[in-house]
Every structure is written in structure tokens, then in C-alpha cells.
Enzyme design. Structure first.
Site, PDB file in Angstrom:
ATOM      1  N   GLU A   1       0.728  -1.429   0.160  1.00  0.00           N
ATOM      2  CA  GLU A   1       0.206  -0.181  -0.498  1.00  0.00           C
ATOM      3  C   GLU A   1       0.550   1.342   0.060  1.00  0.00           C
ATOM      4  O   GLU A   1       2.072   1.526  -0.083  1.00  0.00           O
ATOM      5  CB  GLU A   1      -0.830  -0.248   1.451  1.00  0.00           C
ATOM      6  CG  GLU A   1      -2.040  -0.574   0.977  1.00  0.00           C
ATOM      7  CD  GLU A   1      -2.778  -1.118   2.182  1.00  0.00           C
ATOM      8  OE1 GLU A   1      -3.051  -0.213   2.533  1.00  0.00           O
ATOM      9  OE2 GLU A   1      -3.862  -2.492   2.423  1.00  0.00           O
TER      10      GLU A   1
ATOM     11  N   CYS B   1      -1.324  -7.255   5.982  1.00  0.00           N
ATOM     12  CA  CYS B   1      -1.078  -8.763   6.056  1.00  0.00           C
ATOM     13  C   CYS B   1      -0.261  -8.982   6.929  1.00  0.00           C
ATOM     14  O   CYS B   1      -0.118 -10.326   6.962  1.00  0.00           O
ATOM     15  CB  CYS B   1      -0.112  -8.352   4.551  1.00  0.00           C
ATOM     16  SG  CYS B   1      -1.087  -7.525   3.584  1.00  0.00           S
ATOM     17  N   PHE B   2       0.422  -8.396   7.128  1.00  0.00           N
ATOM     18  CA  PHE B   2       2.053  -8.659   8.146  1.00  0.00           C
ATOM     19  C   PHE B   2       1.695  -9.512   9.461  1.00  0.00           C
ATOM     20  O   PHE B   2       1.648 -10.968   9.537  1.00  0.00           O
ATOM     21  CB  PHE B   2       3.421  -7.804   8.553  1.00  0.00           C
ATOM     22  CG  PHE B   2       4.194  -7.871   7.327  1.00  0.00           C
ATOM     23  CD1 PHE B   2       4.178  -7.859   6.201  1.00  0.00           C
ATOM     24  CD2 PHE B   2       5.013  -6.497   8.111  1.00  0.00           C
ATOM     25  CE1 PHE B   2       4.511  -7.731   4.931  1.00  0.00           C
ATOM     26  CE2 PHE B   2       6.024  -5.881   6.833  1.00  0.00           C
ATOM     27  CZ  PHE B   2       5.591  -6.369   5.580  1.00  0.00           C
TER      28      PHE B   2
ATOM     29  N   LYS C   1       1.554   3.122   7.835  1.00  0.00           N
ATOM     30  CA  LYS C   1       2.449   3.516   7.097  1.00  0.00           C
ATOM     31  C   LYS C   1       2.149   5.049   6.250  1.00  0.00           C
ATOM     32  O   LYS C   1       0.448   5.291   6.143  1.00  0.00           O
ATOM     33  CB  LYS C   1       3.031   2.690   6.110  1.00  0.00           C
ATOM     34  CG  LYS C   1       2.359   2.115   4.917  1.00  0.00           C
ATOM     35  CD  LYS C   1       2.507   1.305   4.056  1.00  0.00           C
ATOM     36  CE  LYS C   1       3.856   1.545   2.653  1.00  0.00           C
ATOM     37  NZ  LYS C   1       4.131   0.595   1.991  1.00  0.00           N
TER      38      LYS C   1
HETATM   39  P1  NAD Z   1     -10.065  -5.318   1.893  1.00  0.00           P
HETATM   40  O1  NAD Z   1     -10.666  -5.831   3.044  1.00  0.00           O
HETATM   41  O2  NAD Z   1      -9.497  -3.768   1.454  1.00  0.00           O
HETATM   42  O3  NAD Z   1     -11.622  -5.099   0.572  1.00  0.00           O
HETATM   43  C1  NAD Z   1     -12.120  -6.732   0.376  1.00  0.00           C
HETATM   44  C2  NAD Z   1     -13.726  -6.680   0.340  1.00  0.00           C
HETATM   45  O4  NAD Z   1     -14.010  -7.867   0.583  1.00  0.00           O
HETATM   46  C3  NAD Z   1     -14.578  -6.404   1.580  1.00  0.00           C
HETATM   47  O5  NAD Z   1     -14.737  -4.758   0.465  1.00  0.00           O
HETATM   48  C4  NAD Z   1     -15.709  -7.139   1.095  1.00  0.00           C
HETATM   49  O6  NAD Z   1     -16.419  -6.416   0.967  1.00  0.00           O
HETATM   50  C5  NAD Z   1     -15.534  -8.323   0.012  1.00  0.00           C
HETATM   51  N1  NAD Z   1     -16.034  -9.190   0.183  1.00  0.00           N
HETATM   52  C6  NAD Z   1     -15.882  -9.872   1.078  1.00  0.00           C
HETATM   53  N2  NAD Z   1     -16.940 -11.298   0.967  1.00  0.00           N
HETATM   54  C7  NAD Z   1     -18.260 -10.671   0.028  1.00  0.00           C
HETATM   55  C8  NAD Z   1     -17.932 -11.622  -1.170  1.00  0.00           C
HETATM   56  N3  NAD Z   1     -18.356 -12.377  -0.450  1.00  0.00           N
HETATM   57  N4  NAD Z   1     -18.208 -10.912  -2.257  1.00  0.00           N
HETATM   58  C9  NAD Z   1     -18.371 -10.125  -2.278  1.00  0.00           C
HETATM   59  N5  NAD Z   1     -17.913  -8.780  -1.944  1.00  0.00           N
HETATM   60  C10 NAD Z   1     -17.001  -9.673  -0.806  1.00  0.00           C
HETATM   61  O7  NAD Z   1      -9.194  -6.608   1.527  1.00  0.00           O
HETATM   62  P2  NAD Z   1      -7.938  -6.434   0.752  1.00  0.00           P
HETATM   63  O8  NAD Z   1      -6.880  -5.711   1.724  1.00  0.00           O
HETATM   64  O9  NAD Z   1      -8.566  -6.434  -0.437  1.00  0.00           O
HETATM   65  O10 NAD Z   1      -7.109  -7.967   0.865  1.00  0.00           O
HETATM   66  C11 NAD Z   1      -8.532  -8.578  -0.258  1.00  0.00           C
HETATM   67  C12 NAD Z   1      -6.831 -10.025   0.050  1.00  0.00           C
HETATM   68  O11 NAD Z   1      -5.620  -9.631  -0.386  1.00  0.00           O
HETATM   69  C13 NAD Z   1      -6.504 -10.660   1.427  1.00  0.00           C
HETATM   70  O12 NAD Z   1      -6.680 -11.891   1.905  1.00  0.00           O
HETATM   71  C14 NAD Z   1      -5.123 -10.163   1.627  1.00  0.00           C
HETATM   72  O13 NAD Z   1      -4.306 -10.712   2.322  1.00  0.00           O
HETATM   73  C15 NAD Z   1      -4.934  -9.716   0.574  1.00  0.00           C
HETATM   74  N6  NAD Z   1      -3.566  -8.029   0.185  1.00  0.00           N
HETATM   75  C16 NAD Z   1      -3.560  -7.790   0.860  1.00  0.00           C
HETATM   76  C17 NAD Z   1      -2.906  -6.470   0.378  1.00  0.00           C
HETATM   77  C18 NAD Z   1      -3.046  -5.566   0.815  1.00  0.00           C
HETATM   78  O14 NAD Z   1      -1.882  -4.555   0.541  1.00  0.00           O
HETATM   79  N7  NAD Z   1      -3.639  -5.334   1.638  1.00  0.00           N
HETATM   80  C19 NAD Z   1      -1.513  -7.063  -0.167  1.00  0.00           C
HETATM   81  C20 NAD Z   1      -1.521  -8.081  -0.741  1.00  0.00           C
HETATM   82  C21 NAD Z   1      -2.181  -9.410  -0.610  1.00  0.00           C
HETATM   83  C1  UDX Z   2       3.161  -5.803   3.170  1.00  0.00           C
HETATM   84  C2  UDX Z   2       4.541  -6.217   1.493  1.00  0.00           C
HETATM   85  O1  UDX Z   2       5.422  -5.480   1.906  1.00  0.00           O
HETATM   86  C3  UDX Z   2       3.641  -7.042   0.388  1.00  0.00           C
HETATM   87  O2  UDX Z   2       4.546  -7.377  -0.075  1.00  0.00           O
HETATM   88  C4  UDX Z   2       1.822  -7.192   0.835  1.00  0.00           C
HETATM   89  O3  UDX Z   2       1.573  -7.419  -0.955  1.00  0.00           O
HETATM   90  C5  UDX Z   2       1.579  -6.478   1.676  1.00  0.00           C
HETATM   91  O4  UDX Z   2       2.137  -6.270   2.435  1.00  0.00           O
HETATM   92  P1  UDX Z   2       2.660  -3.618   3.016  1.00  0.00           P
HETATM   93  O5  UDX Z   2       1.712  -3.614   4.022  1.00  0.00           O
HETATM   94  O6  UDX Z   2       1.429  -2.842   1.947  1.00  0.00           O
HETATM   95  O7  UDX Z   2       3.215  -4.560   1.985  1.00  0.00           O
HETATM   96  O8  UDX Z   2       3.385  -2.505   3.474  1.00  0.00           O
HETATM   97  P2  UDX Z   2       4.668  -1.947   3.956  1.00  0.00           P
HETATM   98  O9  UDX Z   2       5.973  -1.542   2.969  1.00  0.00           O
HETATM   99  O10 UDX Z   2       5.343  -3.951   3.553  1.00  0.00           O
HETATM  100  O11 UDX Z   2       4.978  -1.957   5.002  1.00  0.00           O
HETATM  101  C6  UDX Z   2       4.705  -2.968   6.431  1.00  0.00           C
HETATM  102  C7  UDX Z   2       4.727  -2.163   7.464  1.00  0.00           C
HETATM  103  O12 UDX Z   2       6.560  -2.603   7.259  1.00  0.00           O
HETATM  104  C8  UDX Z   2       4.456  -0.751   8.016  1.00  0.00           C
HETATM  105  O13 UDX Z   2       4.028  -0.339   9.025  1.00  0.00           O
HETATM  106  C9  UDX Z   2       5.577  -0.128   7.334  1.00  0.00           C
HETATM  107  O14 UDX Z   2       5.674   0.766   8.379  1.00  0.00           O
HETATM  108  C10 UDX Z   2       7.165  -1.080   8.644  1.00  0.00           C
HETATM  109  N1  UDX Z   2       7.654  -1.037   7.922  1.00  0.00           N
HETATM  110  C11 UDX Z   2       8.189  -1.691   6.687  1.00  0.00           C
HETATM  111  C12 UDX Z   2       9.238  -1.148   8.804  1.00  0.00           C
HETATM  112  O15 UDX Z   2       8.729  -0.614  10.047  1.00  0.00           O
HETATM  113  N2  UDX Z   2      10.086  -0.587   8.018  1.00  0.00           N
HETATM  114  C13 UDX Z   2      10.902  -1.057   7.383  1.00  0.00           C
HETATM  115  O16 UDX Z   2      12.020  -0.890   7.048  1.00  0.00           O
HETATM  116  C14 UDX Z   2       9.911  -1.308   6.218  1.00  0.00           C
END
Ligand code: NAD
Ligand code: UDX
Length: 466
Positions: free
Chosen positions: A166, A278-279, A341
Site C-alpha cells: 500500500e 498483511c504481515f 505507513k
Molecule cells: P479489503 O478488506 O480491503 O477488501 C475485501 C473486500 O471483499 C471487502 O470490500 C468486502 O466487502 C469484500 N467481500 C468479502 N466477502 C465478499 C463476498 N462474498 N462477495 C463480495 N464481496 C465480498 O481486503 P484487501 O486488503 O483488499 O485484501 C484482500 C486479500 O488480498 C486478503 O487476502 C489480503 O491478505 C490480500 N492482500 C492484501 C494486500 C494489501 O496490501 N491490502 C496485499 C496483498 C494481498
Molecule cells: C506488505 C508487503 O510489502 C506486500 O508485498 C504485500 O503484498 C502486502 O504486505 P504493506 O503492508 O502494504 O505490504 O506495506 P509495507 O511497505 O510492507 O509495510 C508494512 C509495515 O512495515 C508498515 O507499517 C511499514 O511502516 C513497516 N516497515 C516497512 C518498517 O517499519 N520498516 C521498514 O523498513 C519497512
């Protein structure tokens, strides 16, 4: 097999930006992102791009370009599934809050609901893609549900985990380090499905960056990548505490070790603790998987990454209390940043939440400023932790639109997020408006110690010994 229509279930932080980029790069494909959350879909369709549900640099521009052309946001889930040749599942997979595996395992109920819905609705063959992060072997559960509830049509299941971070999601999607596609390599249909997805990415990702593997490797690689990244942060945070005791400077240590090409310079910024959706969730899930196979040493090893992270957040708030003469009761503490972040409005698992909760337990009064997070979200985050009623939280924590107002009359300021604008503030003015001694706790190491101390602040920086 050339794909012409895609449906993505889940219009969240992954579904929204990922599909916006696919739509932009593949004008010949119709992409429909669906969600059961009507408010979210309305926001995605809002004419005022400031109201998009997600803030990501560059996202609004892409949405303007393709929305209504080949990118659509809708709540009509059945219709979108029916019309699509390829269905991405991009719903949330949070940590379970009940039953077996509570607090550790991934809650797969939303995934299962999607699989059942696809099975019920599909009247033609479909490629179903796991975009959500899932425990290894989930694809077999999805396949079993689809095969047993479907209308006799064929489903190919692929794993295509998302690696975007993000705050940099659009750049990560446009220029990914790699795209990972896992599938059934032992059948012709499986190979064809993988090839169909490869061809979509080939519209903008160089061939050599598109990696195809077996489905289990793909699922596990996603959990592994997040575990390794989080482990680096916990490792440098562990060193930050040693630095503070010994007079070493963690930023100098990071630089010194990062120049070793085997270690590399990224993800070595000591901080108040990692957050994000995620983490923690993915490591807990990994720990649960290891335990479920009886691999207790493996589980303990990875769990330590979380233990260290919790410690780092607590240690930050403990230091504020002890520095402010062992009491913050009735004292105003300014918070700069609430997001986990910079460059995102996402607050899930943000360190700020835990630090605030700890300080509110000590009866501090907190004044928060974050450039992108709304007050409503901040109160929701605290309510979710559940230590106090909403009424109490509102009494002791106030959210400001103006950073100088938030910092006025404070005994101390804590920097919780590394927003660039914090570096540009008129710190002389901030100092003048604060109670003395004026304490500044930099949880992100973004300010210049010398300059800040010259103004008169008592400055505490993560990992900087005296
Ligand atoms: P999010 O909560 O932002 O979005 C998920 C959406 O799915 C919600 O809007 C929810 O209403 C919808 N939803 C849930 N059940 C549903 C259903 N049955 N039908 C229709 N809509 C439905 O979640 P996110 O951050 O986008 O994460 C989604 C997945 O991707 C997770 O598994 C997460 O671990 C993974 N992921 C997230 C990130 C990230 O940076 N946020 C990065 C990589 C992977
Ligand atoms: C992470 C992974 O980077 C990404 O590949 C995956 O798809 C989703 O999870 P995100 O959680 O969005 O992404 O952000 P990231 O940049 O990884 O930061 C995660 C957390 O670690 C934040 O709170 C960030 O501030 C912290 N961080 C990161 C540190 O404290 N120090 C660092 O050096 C890097």
C-alpha cells in the site's frame, strides 16, 4: 484462449487497484469489480475522486481514464460472475476471531462463500483465480466446492497472489518485481488456464518476470514473502533496542549492513513497529499451519517476529510514560500520523492504535493529526480494541484537521507515521506552542536530531543511543 471478460469479487485495497491497472493495460478486456458492500461500490463510482474508498497515489488518474469504459464497479455479483470467463477472488482473509485456530488461522469463510456462489451461478467454464492471500492447499478446497456444487461446467483454479504494498500499489502493479502464477501443470486444461493469465500480464509485464509454478508453491510463496519482509523489520527493530542501550545509531547500522549485497538495503528502517493488514495476519497463519503439521520449532521461530513487533510498540509507549516523569495522566500528547505507513489511508494494525491504547490506559489526553485518515476511522480502530467505550475515547482522544492545533499545548509529540509533510513543519513554531520541556518521540526516525535539539526539543529517536 483470449480472455475478454473478467470479474473480481472484492473491491478492496487489492481488488480495486489491481483491476484498475488490468483495465488500463488491457483495453480489450471488460473488467467488473463487485462487492457486497454497497457503500464501497458507491464510493468507487463517485464522480468526486476524493471520495474513492482507497487513497493510493496514481489510482484516481487511472480510474478517471478507464471507469465506465472497460472498468466497472457493481454490487450485482451473480451477473458479473455469469458474464466473466475469468473470476478473481480478492476478498478479505482476516485472522479467525472464533473457534479452532482463533487468533491465528486465516478465516476462510468469505472465500468459501465466493466459491459456493461461483459454483451456483456459473453456466459456462471459468478460470477461478485466488488473488487473496491464502493458506497453502486452499486451492484444493475451492476445487472441491466448485466441483461438488457446480452445474457440470469446468473450473480451473489458479493461484495468483498479489505482492503490491500500500502507498506504492500503482507503481508496484505497473512494474512488478515478478508476477506469480500457480496452477495445475499436469493437465492440458491447467496449462491453458495458466497461459490465459500469463497473456493478460504480458500486455505490460516483461516475460521473464512472469513466473509459473505449481499451485502449492505459489500459495506458500506469498506467505513466505510476507514472513521474510516482516522478519527483516523485526530484526532491525530488535537491533534498535540494543543501539539505544549502547550508543550505536540504528540508521548507521542499517546502512552498514545494507551495503552488503547479500543483505541489501531495503526494509531495514527501524520503526515503532510494523502494521498493515498483511504481515501479522499472514505470519500468524504460517505459525498455525506449522503447528497443524506438528512443526513446533518452525512455528516458534516465526512467532517471534510478532512477539518482537508487539514489544516494539509497547516499548515506544512505555518510553513516553517514563520520559514524561512516569505519568502522562491528564497530559496532552500530540500524535502525528495514524495510518500504518505513509501514502495510504489504511489503518489496519497500525502501531498508532496500540500506542494510543496504552497511553489512554495511562489517562493521557491524545490529539491526533493524520493527513488522510478520517476521525471516524480512528474511533472505529479504538472501539475494535475494546478497552473503552466510544464516549470515553471521544473524551480523551481528539482528532484535528490542523497539525499545529493538534500539537499546541502538548507535553510531548509522537511521530507514528512517516508522512513526508511532517519533515517540512515549522518545528520552531511547534516548539514555541508546547509545554516545556518539549519532548519529541520520533517513531519513524524522520527528523534531524541536531536541528531538532538546537530548537530546544528533548528528542527521542527509535534506535538512537545517547
Ligand atoms: P479489503 O478488506 O480491503 O477488501 C475485501 C473486500 O471483499 C471487502 O470490500 C468486502 O466487502 C469484500 N467481500 C468479502 N466477502 C465478499 C463476498 N462474498 N462477495 C463480495 N464481496 C465480498 O481486503 P484487501 O486488503 O483488499 O485484501 C484482500 C486479500 O488480498 C486478503 O487476502 C489480503 O491478505 C490480500 N492482500 C492484501 C494486500 C494489501 O496490501 N491490502 C496485499 C496483498 C494481498
Ligand atoms: C506488505 C508487503 O510489502 C506486500 O508485498 C504485500 O503484498 C502486502 O504486505 P504493506 O503492508 O502494504 O505490504 O506495506 P509495507 O511497505 O510492507 O509495510 C508494512 C509495515 O512495515 C508498515 O507499517 C511499514 O511502516 C513497516 N516497515 C516497512 C518498517 O517499519 N520498516 C521498514 O523498513 C519497512
Amino acid at each position: 484462449m483470449q480472455i475478454k471478460s473478467i470479474c473480481c469479487i472484492g473491491a478492496g485495497y487489492v481488488g480495486g487497484p489491481t483491476m484498475a491497472v488490468i483495465a488500463k493495460q488491457c483495453p480489450e478486456i471488460q473488467v467488473t469489480v463487485v462487492d457486497t458492500n454497497h457503500a464501497r461500490i458507491n464510493d468507487w463510482n463517485d464522480d468526486d475522486l476524493n471520495n474513492l474508498p482507497i487513497f493510493e497515489p496514481g489510482l484516481a488518474e487511472i480510474v478517471t481514464e478507464v471507469r465506465g469504459k472497460n472498468l466497472h464497479f457493481s454490487t450485482e455479483v451473480d451477473k458479473a460472475i455469469d458474464e466473466a470467463e475469468m473470476v478473481f477472488i480478492s476478498v478479505n482473509t482476516p485472522t479467525k476471531t472464533y473457534g479452532k485456530g482463533k487468533g491465528m488461522a486465516a478465516d476462510l469463510k468469505y472465500i468459501e462463500l465466493c466459491a459456493r456462489q461461483i459454483g451456483r451461478v456459473a453456466k459456462s467454464d471459468k478460470i477461478v483465480i485466488e488473488k487473496s492471500t491464502l493458506p497453502v492447499r486452499t486451492a484444493s478446497a475451492i476445487k472441491s466446492i466448485l466441483d461438488n456444487t457446480g452445474n457440470g461446467v469446468q473450473f480451473q483454479i489458479l493461484s495468483n497472489p498479489e505482492f503490491l504494498a500500500e502507498g506504492t500499489a500503482i507503481q508496484d502493479l505497473l512494474h512488478p518485481d515478478r508476477v506469480l502464477i500457480g496452477g495445475n501443470t499436469s493437465t492440458k486444461e491447467g496449462e491453458q488456464a495458466m497461459q490465459a493469465l500469463v497473456e493478460i500480464y504480458e500486455n505490460w509485464v516483461p516475460k521473464e518476470k512472469i513466473l509459473t509454478t505449481n499451485v502449492w508453491s505459489s500459495e506458500l510463496s506469498k506467505l513466505t514473502a510476507n514472513a521474510f519482509l516482516a522478519q527483516r523489520v523485526s530484526s532491525i527493530n530488535a537491533m534498535s533496542e540494543i543501539c539505544e542501550k549502547t550508543g550505536a545509531d540504528v540508521q548507521e547500522v542499517s546502512k552498514a549492513i545494507g551495503m552488503d549485497s547479500r543483505i541489501g538495503p531495503k526494509f531495514l528502517n527501524a520503526s515503532v513497529g510494523f502494521g498493515g493488514s498483511c504481515f501479522q495476519k499472514d505470519i500468524l497463519n504460517l505459525v498455525y499451519i506449522a503447528k497443524s503439521y506438528g512443526l513446533n520449532e518452525v512455528a516458534d521461530y516465526w512467532e517471534q517476529v510478532i512477539i518482537m513487533n508487539d514489544h516494539q510498540k509497547d516499548r515506544f509507549s512505555d518510553n513516553i510514560v517514563s520520559t514524561l516523569y512516569n505519568t502522562v495522566s491528564g497530559k496532552k500528547i500530540g500524535f502525528l500520523g495514524w495510518a500504518f505507513k505513509k501514502n495510504t489511508n489504511d489503518t489496519r494494525e497500525s502501531a498508532a492504535i496500540k500506542v494510543a491504547d496504552n497511553l489512554l490506559n495511562e489517562q493521557a489526553y491524545i490529539a491526533v493529526y493524520d493527513p488522510k485518515v478520517k476521525a471516524e476511522q480512528i474511533y472505529k480502530d479504538l472501539e475494535y480494541i475494546g478497552s473503552r467505550s466510544l464516549e470515553e475515547n471521544k473524551k480523551y482522544l481528539e482528532v484535528f484537521d490542523n497539525p499545529y492545533e493538534a500539537m499546541k499545548d502538548t507535553h510531548g509529540i509522537a511521530i507514528l507515521t512517516e508522512w513526508d509533510e511532517f519533515k517540512e513543519y515549522d518545528w520552531e513554531k511547534v516548539y514555541q506552542q508546547m509545554k516545556k520541556p518539549a519532548f519529541l518521540f520520533d517513531g519513524r526516525g524522520i527528523l534531524n536530531k541536531k536541528e531538532i535539539e538546537n530548537i530546544g526539543f528533548v528528542y527521542y529517536n527509535i534506535g538512537l543511543g545517547n
